[in-house]
Design an enzyme around this catalytic site. Structure first.
Site, PDB file in Angstrom:
ATOM      1  N   LEU A  61      38.942   9.244 -20.125  1.00 17.92           N
ATOM      2  CA  LEU A  61      40.272   8.906 -20.640  1.00 17.92           C
ATOM      3  C   LEU A  61      40.215   8.771 -22.159  1.00 17.92           C
ATOM      4  CD1 LEU A  61      41.536   6.321 -17.997  1.00 17.92           C
ATOM      5  CD2 LEU A  61      41.807   8.809 -18.048  1.00 17.92           C
ATOM      6  N   GLY A 101      31.940   4.983 -14.029  1.00 17.87           N
ATOM      7  CA  GLY A 101      31.869   3.724 -14.765  1.00 17.87           C
ATOM      8  C   GLY A 101      32.798   3.808 -15.954  1.00 17.87           C
ATOM      9  N   GLY A 102      33.115   2.659 -16.537  1.00 17.29           N
ATOM     10  CA  GLY A 102      34.004   2.648 -17.693  1.00 17.29           C
ATOM     11  C   GLY A 102      35.277   3.406 -17.397  1.00 17.29           C
ATOM     12  N   ASP A 103      35.598   4.359 -18.246  1.00 19.56           N
ATOM     13  CA  ASP A 103      36.811   5.164 -18.063  1.00 19.56           C
ATOM     14  C   ASP A 103      36.457   6.607 -17.703  1.00 19.56           C
ATOM     15  OD1 ASP A 103      35.740   5.751 -20.545  1.00 19.56           O
ATOM     16  OD2 ASP A 103      37.674   6.011 -21.519  1.00 19.56           O
ATOM     17  N   GLU A 104      35.317   6.793 -17.046  1.00 24.00           N
ATOM     18  CA  GLU A 104      34.872   8.136 -16.658  1.00 24.00           C
ATOM     19  C   GLU A 104      35.005   8.351 -15.156  1.00 24.00           C
ATOM     20  OE1 GLU A 104      31.611   9.811 -19.814  1.00 24.00           O
ATOM     21  OE2 GLU A 104      30.886   8.900 -17.972  1.00 24.00           O
TER      22      GLU A 104
END
Length: 193
Positions: A61, A101-104
């Site tokens: 993102l 994870g995160g925005d992946e």
């Protein structure tokens, strides 16, 4: 005796919960990196046996940190969940979506006939992400993503290279202005080096 049965039942539930946490993202309930890696290994083996092509689409993102910083982590979590739902609606039944994870996020597109199918999916995802996203509090925000695409067996001989090449292509999409997709090409690694 009832206490022993209860202890065994509670322990069994706890073990199931731990097993689920080790393979699924607790926020989006999507498969996590570990589960996706296992799925990708199995799928590439099958693709090799059946002489099929598959694609990995890595989605990052754009400017997600700004959402967390300006609206807070609960809003960021809501964006991740709603993004996962939007992306999932773009997929065929045999495709797989995971959160790394995160925005992946990552998609495994199996049994690809030609690269045009992959490009169409990437365009569909970008269009779905471009629609205004309304948070539970009524706030409207806009999200975009950059997508890197790597094909098997065209771009990589194994899972590690396939993922690394998708990541390289995703960074190329970001470098080209974000909110777009990029297919991996061999000269991308040379440029990176």
């Amino acid at each position: 005796k009832d206490g022993i049965v209860m202890d065994v039942t509670e322990r069994h539930r706890a073990e199931e919960s731990l097993e689920r946490l080790s393979h699924y993202d607790p926020l989006t309930d999507l498969p996590n990196r570990k589960r996706f890696q296992s799925l990708l290994e199995l799928t590439t083996e099958r693709a090799t046996r059946h002489h099929e092509m598959l694609a990995v689409l890595l989605i990052d993102l754009d400017r997600f940190k700004e959402i967390n910083d300006s609206l807070g982590h609960p809003a960021g979590d809501e964006v991740l969940c709603k993004t996962a739902q939007r992306v999932a609606r773009c997929l065929r039944g045999e495709d797989s979506l995971a959160r790394l994870g995160g925005d992946e996020f990552v998609i495994l597109q199996e049994r690809v006939g030609d690269v045009h199918e992959v490009a169409v999916l990437a365009l569909d995802i970008l269009a779905a992400l471009a629609l205004p996203l309304v948070l539970d509090g009524g706030q409207q925000i806009f999200v975009s993503g950059s997508i890197g695409i790597s094909l098997y067996p065209n771009d990589a001989a194994g899972v590690t290279d396939l993922m690394r090449n998708a990541e390289t292509a995703m960074y190329q999409a970001k470098a080209n202005g974000r909110n777009q997709f990029s297919f991996y090409t061999g000269n991308m690694n040379a440029d990176a080096l």
